[in-house]
Design a protein around this motif. Structure first.
Motif, mmCIF file in Angstrom:
data_model
loop_
_atom_site.group_PDB
_atom_site.id
_atom_site.type_symbol
_atom_site.label_atom_id
_atom_site.label_comp_id
_atom_site.label_asym_id
_atom_site.label_seq_id
_atom_site.Cartn_x
_atom_site.Cartn_y
_atom_site.Cartn_z
ATOM 1 N N THR A 82 0.846 -1.193 0.000
ATOM 2 C CA THR A 82 0.000 0.000 0.000
ATOM 3 C C THR A 82 0.883 1.246 0.000
ATOM 4 N N ASP A 83 0.332 2.335 -0.489
ATOM 5 C CA ASP A 83 1.078 3.589 -0.497
ATOM 6 C C ASP A 83 1.506 3.967 0.920
ATOM 7 N N GLY A 84 0.624 3.759 1.887
ATOM 8 C CA GLY A 84 0.956 4.065 3.277
ATOM 9 C C GLY A 84 2.102 3.230 3.800
ATOM 10 N N ASP A 85 2.115 1.929 3.497
ATOM 11 C CA ASP A 85 3.223 1.075 3.932
ATOM 12 C C ASP A 85 4.543 1.516 3.293
ATOM 13 N N GLU A 86 4.484 1.899 2.030
ATOM 14 C CA GLU A 86 5.714 2.341 1.366
ATOM 15 C C GLU A 86 6.273 3.597 2.027
ATOM 16 N N VAL A 87 5.415 4.555 2.340
ATOM 17 C CA VAL A 87 5.861 5.821 2.924
ATOM 18 C C VAL A 87 6.185 5.676 4.404
ATOM 19 N N ASN A 88 5.314 5.040 5.160
ATOM 20 C CA ASN A 88 5.423 5.019 6.624
ATOM 21 C C ASN A 88 6.254 3.884 7.187
ATOM 22 N N THR A 89 6.395 2.774 6.472
ATOM 23 C CA THR A 89 7.055 1.596 7.033
ATOM 24 C C THR A 89 8.351 1.228 6.317
ATOM 25 N N HIS A 90 8.289 1.140 4.986
ATOM 26 C CA HIS A 90 9.411 0.578 4.234
ATOM 27 C C HIS A 90 10.345 1.609 3.621
ATOM 28 N N GLY A 91 9.934 2.863 3.548
ATOM 29 C CA GLY A 91 10.784 3.887 2.947
ATOM 30 C C GLY A 91 10.966 3.733 1.447
ATOM 31 N N THR A 92 10.046 3.031 0.809
ATOM 32 C CA THR A 92 10.101 2.880 -0.640
ATOM 33 C C THR A 92 9.245 3.958 -1.303
ATOM 34 N N GLU A 93 9.344 4.063 -2.603
ATOM 35 C CA GLU A 93 8.658 5.109 -3.361
ATOM 36 C C GLU A 93 7.311 4.597 -3.862
ATOM 37 N N PRO A 94 6.189 5.220 -3.431
ATOM 38 C CA PRO A 94 4.868 4.722 -3.821
ATOM 39 C C PRO A 94 4.498 4.977 -5.283
ATOM 40 N N LEU A 95 5.348 5.707 -6.007
ATOM 41 C CA LEU A 95 5.104 5.929 -7.439
ATOM 42 C C LEU A 95 6.050 5.116 -8.319
ATOM 43 N N ASP A 96 6.900 4.306 -7.717
ATOM 44 C CA ASP A 96 7.875 3.497 -8.454
ATOM 45 C C ASP A 96 7.821 2.083 -7.900
ATOM 46 N N ASN A 97 7.380 1.131 -8.700
ATOM 47 C CA ASN A 97 7.203 -0.229 -8.169
ATOM 48 C C ASN A 97 8.520 -0.948 -7.898
ATOM 49 N N ASP A 98 9.643 -0.397 -8.347
ATOM 50 C CA ASP A 98 10.968 -0.945 -8.062
ATOM 51 C C ASP A 98 11.866 0.218 -7.638
ATOM 52 N N SER A 99 11.721 0.632 -6.394
ATOM 53 C CA SER A 99 12.377 1.850 -5.912
ATOM 54 C C SER A 99 13.897 1.812 -6.018
ATOM 55 N N ASP A 100 14.506 0.632 -5.883
ATOM 56 C CA ASP A 100 15.964 0.554 -5.946
ATOM 57 C C ASP A 100 16.483 0.031 -7.289
ATOM 58 N N ASP A 101 15.583 -0.106 -8.263
ATOM 59 C CA ASP A 101 15.943 -0.499 -9.631
ATOM 60 C C ASP A 101 16.775 -1.784 -9.700
ATOM 61 N N ASP A 102 16.416 -2.778 -8.870
ATOM 62 C CA ASP A 102 17.158 -4.038 -8.888
ATOM 63 C C ASP A 102 16.431 -5.146 -9.637
#
Length: 176
Positions: free
Chosen positions: A144-164
Motif C-alpha cells: 500500500t502507499d501508506g506502507d511504502e511511505v510510513n514503514t518501508h521507505g520505498t517510493e509509492p510511485l515506483d514499483n521498483d524503488s531501488d531499480d534491482d
C-alpha cells in the motif's frame, strides 16, 4: 422523446422516457422547454428543427449549483452541506487536507480522511506524495502507499524503488 439509460455492467438499459407531444401534431415545436426533474437536476431540450428533417434536437442535463461554489446541489445535499452557502466548499470536514470542493473534484470521501484505506490521508496523497487517493497501491507493487511511505521507505510511485529488477512488494514479502 428523451430516454434516460443506465448502465448495468456492460449493458445499457432504458430506465425512463420523457415524451413531448406527438411530432405529427400540428404546431408541434419540439422540446425547447425546461423540465425540472428534481430540486437539483434540470433537463433542457433544444427545439425541433423541421428544416433539418425533423430529426434534430438535443437534451442537456444540468446539476444545479445555487451557491456557485463548484459543488452541485445534489452533492451538497447528499453530503450534509448547504446548497445556499458557498463557504462550505472551502471547509475540510474530515481533516484530511482536502477541502470539500477538492474532495468532490478528486472523487474522495468527504467524511473519511483516507478514502482508499492505505494509511495516508487523502490530502497527503494529492499534495505531498502524488499518489492516487482512490487506489491503495498506486504503483501496483503489492505494497500500500501508506506502507511504502510510513514503514518501508520505498517510493509509492515506483514499483521498483531501488531499480534491482524486483518489485518493492516482492522484496518486502519474500526477502524481508
Amino acid at each position: 422523446i428523451v430516454e434516460h439509460h443506465v448502465r448495468n455492467n456492460s449493458n445499457w438499459n432504458l430506465a425512463s422516457k420523457i415524451t413531448s407531444r406527438d411530432r405529427n401534431t400540428e404546431g408541434y415545436s419540439g422540446f425547447g422547454i425546461t423540465i425540472g426533474l428534481s430540486d437539483d437536476i434540470t433537463l433542457i431540450g433544444s427545439p425541433w428543427h423541421e428544416e433539418l428533417g425533423g430529426h434534430s434536437g438535443s437534451a442537456y442535463f444540468y446539476d444545479l449549483d445555487l451557491d456557485d461554489d463548484g459543488l452541485p446541489n445534489s452533492y451538497e445535499n447528499a453530503n450534509g452541506l448547504d446548497p445556499f452557502d458557498p463557504a462550505d466548499a472551502i471547509l475540510d470536514l474530515d481533516g484530511d487536507g482536502l477541502n470539500n470542493l477538492e474532495e468532490y473534484q478528486y472523487g474522495t470521501e468527504i467524511d473519511q480522511f483516507d478514502s482508499d484505506n492505505d494509511g495516508l490521508r487523502d490530502g497527503d496523497e494529492v499534495n505531498t506524495h502524488g499518489t492516487d487517493p482512490l487506489v491503495s497501491d498506486t504503483d501496483n507493487d503489492g505494497l500500500t502507499d501508506g506502507d511504502e511511505v510510513n514503514t518501508h521507505g520505498t517510493e509509492p510511485l515506483d514499483n521498483d524503488s531501488d531499480d534491482d529488477g524486483l518489485t518493492d512488494g516482492d522484496e518486502v514479502n519474500t526477502q524481508g
